[in-house]
Design a protein around this motif. Structure first.
Motif, PDB file in Angstrom:
ATOM      1  N   PHE A   1      58.178  52.138  26.807  1.00  0.00           N
ATOM      2  CA  PHE A   1      59.280  51.200  26.588  1.00  0.00           C
ATOM      3  C   PHE A   1      58.781  49.930  25.904  1.00  0.00           C
ATOM      4  O   PHE A   1      59.367  49.459  24.922  1.00  0.00           O
ATOM      5  CB  PHE A   1      59.932  50.869  27.923  1.00  0.00           C
ATOM      6  N   THR A   2      57.697  49.369  26.395  1.00  0.00           N
ATOM      7  CA  THR A   2      57.204  48.129  25.801  1.00  0.00           C
ATOM      8  C   THR A   2      56.731  48.346  24.369  1.00  0.00           C
ATOM      9  O   THR A   2      56.913  47.471  23.510  1.00  0.00           O
ATOM     10  CB  THR A   2      56.071  47.507  26.637  1.00  0.00           C
ATOM     11  N   ALA A   3      56.163  49.493  24.086  1.00  0.00           N
ATOM     12  CA  ALA A   3      55.717  49.775  22.717  1.00  0.00           C
ATOM     13  C   ALA A   3      56.887  49.803  21.750  1.00  0.00           C
ATOM     14  O   ALA A   3      56.749  49.419  20.579  1.00  0.00           O
ATOM     15  CB  ALA A   3      54.961  51.110  22.691  1.00  0.00           C
ATOM     16  N   ASN A   4      58.039  50.230  22.237  1.00  0.00           N
ATOM     17  CA  ASN A   4      59.223  50.346  21.374  1.00  0.00           C
ATOM     18  C   ASN A   4      59.990  49.035  21.231  1.00  0.00           C
ATOM     19  O   ASN A   4      60.817  48.904  20.319  1.00  0.00           O
ATOM     20  CB  ASN A   4      60.164  51.415  21.922  1.00  0.00           C
ATOM     21  N   HIS A   5      59.734  48.079  22.121  1.00  0.00           N
ATOM     22  CA  HIS A   5      60.580  46.876  22.134  1.00  0.00           C
ATOM     23  C   HIS A   5      59.785  45.575  22.136  1.00  0.00           C
ATOM     24  O   HIS A   5      60.349  44.514  22.421  1.00  0.00           O
ATOM     25  CB  HIS A   5      61.498  46.907  23.359  1.00  0.00           C
TER      26      HIS A   5
ATOM     27  N   MET B   1      48.996  47.711  39.085  1.00  0.00           N
ATOM     28  CA  MET B   1      49.511  48.002  37.751  1.00  0.00           C
ATOM     29  C   MET B   1      48.769  47.253  36.656  1.00  0.00           C
ATOM     30  O   MET B   1      48.724  47.706  35.502  1.00  0.00           O
ATOM     31  CB  MET B   1      50.996  47.616  37.677  1.00  0.00           C
ATOM     32  N   VAL B   2      48.187  46.115  36.992  1.00  0.00           N
ATOM     33  CA  VAL B   2      47.635  45.243  35.960  1.00  0.00           C
ATOM     34  C   VAL B   2      46.574  45.933  35.096  1.00  0.00           C
ATOM     35  O   VAL B   2      46.610  45.816  33.860  1.00  0.00           O
ATOM     36  CB  VAL B   2      47.099  43.936  36.580  1.00  0.00           C
ATOM     37  N   PRO B   3      45.605  46.666  35.660  1.00  0.00           N
ATOM     38  CA  PRO B   3      44.606  47.311  34.788  1.00  0.00           C
ATOM     39  C   PRO B   3      45.224  48.293  33.802  1.00  0.00           C
ATOM     40  O   PRO B   3      44.642  48.534  32.729  1.00  0.00           O
ATOM     41  CB  PRO B   3      43.692  48.034  35.785  1.00  0.00           C
ATOM     42  N   LEU B   4      46.376  48.845  34.127  1.00  0.00           N
ATOM     43  CA  LEU B   4      47.034  49.808  33.247  1.00  0.00           C
ATOM     44  C   LEU B   4      47.821  49.133  32.130  1.00  0.00           C
ATOM     45  O   LEU B   4      48.147  49.774  31.130  1.00  0.00           O
ATOM     46  CB  LEU B   4      47.979  50.697  34.066  1.00  0.00           C
ATOM     47  N   LEU B   5      48.126  47.864  32.301  1.00  0.00           N
ATOM     48  CA  LEU B   5      48.980  47.152  31.353  1.00  0.00           C
ATOM     49  C   LEU B   5      48.231  46.128  30.510  1.00  0.00           C
ATOM     50  O   LEU B   5      48.639  45.818  29.392  1.00  0.00           O
ATOM     51  CB  LEU B   5      50.116  46.433  32.108  1.00  0.00           C
ATOM     52  N   ALA B   6      47.143  45.577  31.060  1.00  0.00           N
ATOM     53  CA  ALA B   6      46.485  44.438  30.428  1.00  0.00           C
ATOM     54  C   ALA B   6      45.673  44.796  29.185  1.00  0.00           C
ATOM     55  O   ALA B   6      45.295  43.899  28.429  1.00  0.00           O
ATOM     56  CB  ALA B   6      45.587  43.721  31.443  1.00  0.00           C
ATOM     57  N   GLY B   7      45.433  46.072  28.954  1.00  0.00           N
ATOM     58  CA  GLY B   7      44.712  46.434  27.738  1.00  0.00           C
ATOM     59  C   GLY B   7      45.524  46.179  26.485  1.00  0.00           C
ATOM     60  O   GLY B   7      44.963  45.898  25.413  1.00  0.00           O
ATOM     61  N   SER B   8      46.852  46.250  26.599  1.00  0.00           N
ATOM     62  CA  SER B   8      47.713  46.105  25.429  1.00  0.00           C
ATOM     63  C   SER B   8      48.690  44.942  25.528  1.00  0.00           C
ATOM     64  O   SER B   8      49.484  44.728  24.614  1.00  0.00           O
ATOM     65  CB  SER B   8      48.517  47.397  25.213  1.00  0.00           C
ATOM     66  N   HIS B   9      48.646  44.202  26.650  1.00  0.00           N
ATOM     67  CA  HIS B   9      49.608  43.118  26.855  1.00  0.00           C
ATOM     68  C   HIS B   9      48.935  41.875  27.443  1.00  0.00           C
ATOM     69  O   HIS B   9      47.922  41.978  28.138  1.00  0.00           O
ATOM     70  CB  HIS B   9      50.726  43.560  27.816  1.00  0.00           C
TER      71      HIS B   9
ATOM     72  N   CYS C   1      49.148  33.958  37.447  1.00  0.00           N
ATOM     73  CA  CYS C   1      47.992  34.763  37.044  1.00  0.00           C
ATOM     74  C   CYS C   1      48.249  35.307  35.645  1.00  0.00           C
ATOM     75  O   CYS C   1      49.361  35.762  35.343  1.00  0.00           O
ATOM     76  CB  CYS C   1      47.761  35.929  37.998  1.00  0.00           C
ATOM     77  N   GLN C   2      47.204  35.273  34.820  1.00  0.00           N
ATOM     78  CA  GLN C   2      47.297  35.850  33.479  1.00  0.00           C
ATOM     79  C   GLN C   2      46.139  36.823  33.273  1.00  0.00           C
ATOM     80  O   GLN C   2      44.999  36.517  33.612  1.00  0.00           O
ATOM     81  CB  GLN C   2      47.230  34.754  32.416  1.00  0.00           C
ATOM     82  N   ASP C   3      46.451  37.978  32.723  1.00  0.00           N
ATOM     83  CA  ASP C   3      45.452  38.995  32.419  1.00  0.00           C
ATOM     84  C   ASP C   3      45.687  39.519  31.015  1.00  0.00           C
ATOM     85  O   ASP C   3      46.809  39.481  30.492  1.00  0.00           O
ATOM     86  CB  ASP C   3      45.542  40.159  33.411  1.00  0.00           C
ATOM     87  N   GLY C   4      44.639  40.050  30.422  1.00  0.00           N
ATOM     88  CA  GLY C   4      44.765  40.654  29.106  1.00  0.00           C
ATOM     89  C   GLY C   4      44.628  39.639  27.986  1.00  0.00           C
ATOM     90  O   GLY C   4      44.558  38.428  28.206  1.00  0.00           O
ATOM     91  N   PRO C   5      44.604  40.115  26.739  1.00  0.00           N
ATOM     92  CA  PRO C   5      44.413  39.235  25.576  1.00  0.00           C
ATOM     93  C   PRO C   5      45.578  38.259  25.432  1.00  0.00           C
ATOM     94  O   PRO C   5      46.747  38.650  25.514  1.00  0.00           O
ATOM     95  CB  PRO C   5      44.366  40.214  24.390  1.00  0.00           C
ATOM     96  N   ARG C   6      45.261  36.988  25.193  1.00  0.00           N
ATOM     97  CA  ARG C   6      46.320  35.986  25.061  1.00  0.00           C
ATOM     98  C   ARG C   6      47.117  36.151  23.772  1.00  0.00           C
ATOM     99  O   ARG C   6      48.230  35.625  23.657  1.00  0.00           O
ATOM    100  CB  ARG C   6      45.733  34.565  25.117  1.00  0.00           C
ATOM    101  N   ASP C   7      46.557  36.878  22.790  1.00  0.00           N
ATOM    102  CA  ASP C   7      47.282  37.089  21.544  1.00  0.00           C
ATOM    103  C   ASP C   7      48.058  38.403  21.550  1.00  0.00           C
ATOM    104  O   ASP C   7      48.667  38.779  20.543  1.00  0.00           O
ATOM    105  CB  ASP C   7      46.336  37.045  20.346  1.00  0.00           C
ATOM    106  N   ALA C   8      48.076  39.094  22.688  1.00  0.00           N
ATOM    107  CA  ALA C   8      48.845  40.333  22.817  1.00  0.00           C
ATOM    108  C   ALA C   8      50.292  40.003  23.210  1.00  0.00           C
ATOM    109  O   ALA C   8      50.582  38.898  23.674  1.00  0.00           O
ATOM    110  CB  ALA C   8      48.206  41.241  23.863  1.00  0.00           C
ATOM    111  N   PRO C   9      51.209  40.938  23.041  1.00  0.00           N
ATOM    112  CA  PRO C   9      52.599  40.688  23.445  1.00  0.00           C
ATOM    113  C   PRO C   9      52.689  40.364  24.936  1.00  0.00           C
ATOM    114  O   PRO C   9      51.989  40.962  25.762  1.00  0.00           O
ATOM    115  CB  PRO C   9      53.293  42.013  23.127  1.00  0.00           C
ATOM    116  N   ALA C  10      53.554  39.426  25.276  1.00  0.00           N
ATOM    117  CA  ALA C  10      53.671  38.957  26.649  1.00  0.00           C
ATOM    118  C   ALA C  10      54.515  39.906  27.494  1.00  0.00           C
ATOM    119  O   ALA C  10      55.573  40.376  27.066  1.00  0.00           O
ATOM    120  CB  ALA C  10      54.277  37.565  26.673  1.00  0.00           C
ATOM    121  N   LEU C  11      54.044  40.146  28.708  1.00  0.00           N
ATOM    122  CA  LEU C  11      54.728  40.990  29.678  1.00  0.00           C
ATOM    123  C   LEU C  11      54.754  40.237  31.000  1.00  0.00           C
ATOM    124  O   LEU C  11      53.711  40.011  31.623  1.00  0.00           O
ATOM    125  CB  LEU C  11      53.988  42.323  29.829  1.00  0.00           C
ATOM    126  N   LEU C  12      55.931  39.807  31.419  1.00  0.00           N
ATOM    127  CA  LEU C  12      56.085  39.046  32.657  1.00  0.00           C
ATOM    128  C   LEU C  12      56.477  39.988  33.784  1.00  0.00           C
ATOM    129  O   LEU C  12      57.442  40.747  33.664  1.00  0.00           O
ATOM    130  CB  LEU C  12      57.164  37.978  32.492  1.00  0.00           C
TER     131      LEU C  12
END
Length: 272
Positions: free
Chosen positions: A263-267, A46-54, A20-31
């Motif tokens: 954490f993801t924003a910093n790394h 968790m996905v709705p909270l993460l997919a806006g930026s990842h 499954c893939q959610d969020g913009p494809r040009d955003a940083p990847a989060l597995l």
């Protein structure tokens, strides 16, 4: 539960792996990697909270959820990690932050060991550093009785996966009922072997990857105080969450997302 905006199988080594893939494809990847006796659906809250930026990627591990369950499959962690890496390659992912819930953290570690080029950073949610931290009783499953267990019996078997008194939502009970008992036993044994060979902090120390460890203080599967052992890993951050148990990603998604997003924003490395 959230509905993925792209859900499809990938054919890898002759087996289909559900992705499954959610969020913009040009955003940083989060597995996001699920734990034993679970599926990618355990990440739905968790996905709705993460997919806006990842670009959020979830997979059903081999034998779990909607992925294939071949009779001759190896459930050893290095073999599973190779398949995860192959799936990301197929999706065109060059860098990803990898998050594991429970034993998904061990699969994330195995992936980082094999593919340090691919894994930018790691985040673990409620997984002990070694078998000495394991405090739950092993679940005894009788295959002939399994189809006849009631929902309440299943909830009792699952109860250590949540804080005391938590009412497990019906979809997760249904997912648990659908597990393949052979895969459950083989995966559980493979994880034990992996941890007994070497604990996660020892595996992570030479890799030089930033690490976030989120731990619910009411975990009844892994001793919460053992989270401190991850401090041996350079650049490790530990976040203890009061009032939640082994599955903060289900019990309290917003509170779990806060340290994860920081954490993801910093790394994060830019998407390619």
């Amino acid at each position: 539960m959230t509905v993925s905006n792209d859900e499809s199988p990938l054919s890898l080594d002759g087996s289909e792996i559900h992705v499954c893939q959610d969020g913009p494809r040009d955003a940083p990847a989060l597995l996001l990697i699920h734990g034993t006796a679970a599926s990618l659906r355990w990440w739905d809250p968790m996905v709705p909270l993460l997919a806006g930026s990842h670009h959020v990627i979830r997979i059903d591990l081999l034998g779990c959820g909607q992925s294939a369950k071949p009779d001759d499959a190896s459930y050893a962690l290095p073999d599973q990690a190779r398949q995860i890496g192959a799936a990301l390659d197929r999706l065109g992912i060059e860098h990803a932050i990898v998050v594991g819930h429970s034993s998904g953290s061990a699969f994330a570690t195995a992936l980082a060991e094999q593919r340090p080029d691919l894994v930018t950073a790691l985040a673990f949610i409620n997984f002990g550093p070694n078998m000495a931290a394991y405090i739950a009783e092993d679940i005894a499953i009788e295959p002939l009785q399994w189809p006849h267990l009631t929902d309440e019996q299943l909830r009792q078997m699952m109860s250590s996966g949540f804080r005391p008194g938590y009412e497990i939502p019906q979809p997760y009970v249904d997912h648990f009922r659908d597990i393949d008992l052979h895969v459950f036993a083989a995966t559980s044994q493979a994880i034990r072997v992996y941890l007994e060979e070497q604990g996660l902090p020892e595996r992570l120390m030479p890799l030089g990857k930033p690490l976030l460890v989120i731990f619910g203080e009411e975990d009844r599967r892994w001793r919460p105080c053992a989270a401190a052992e991850y401090r041996a890993v350079p650049d490790a951050t530990i976040e203890m969450l009061p009032g939640v148990g082994h599955s903060p990603n289900i019990e309290d998604p917003p509170r779990t997302a806060v340290p994860l997003l920081t954490f993801t924003a910093n790394h994060t490395q830019p998407a390619t």
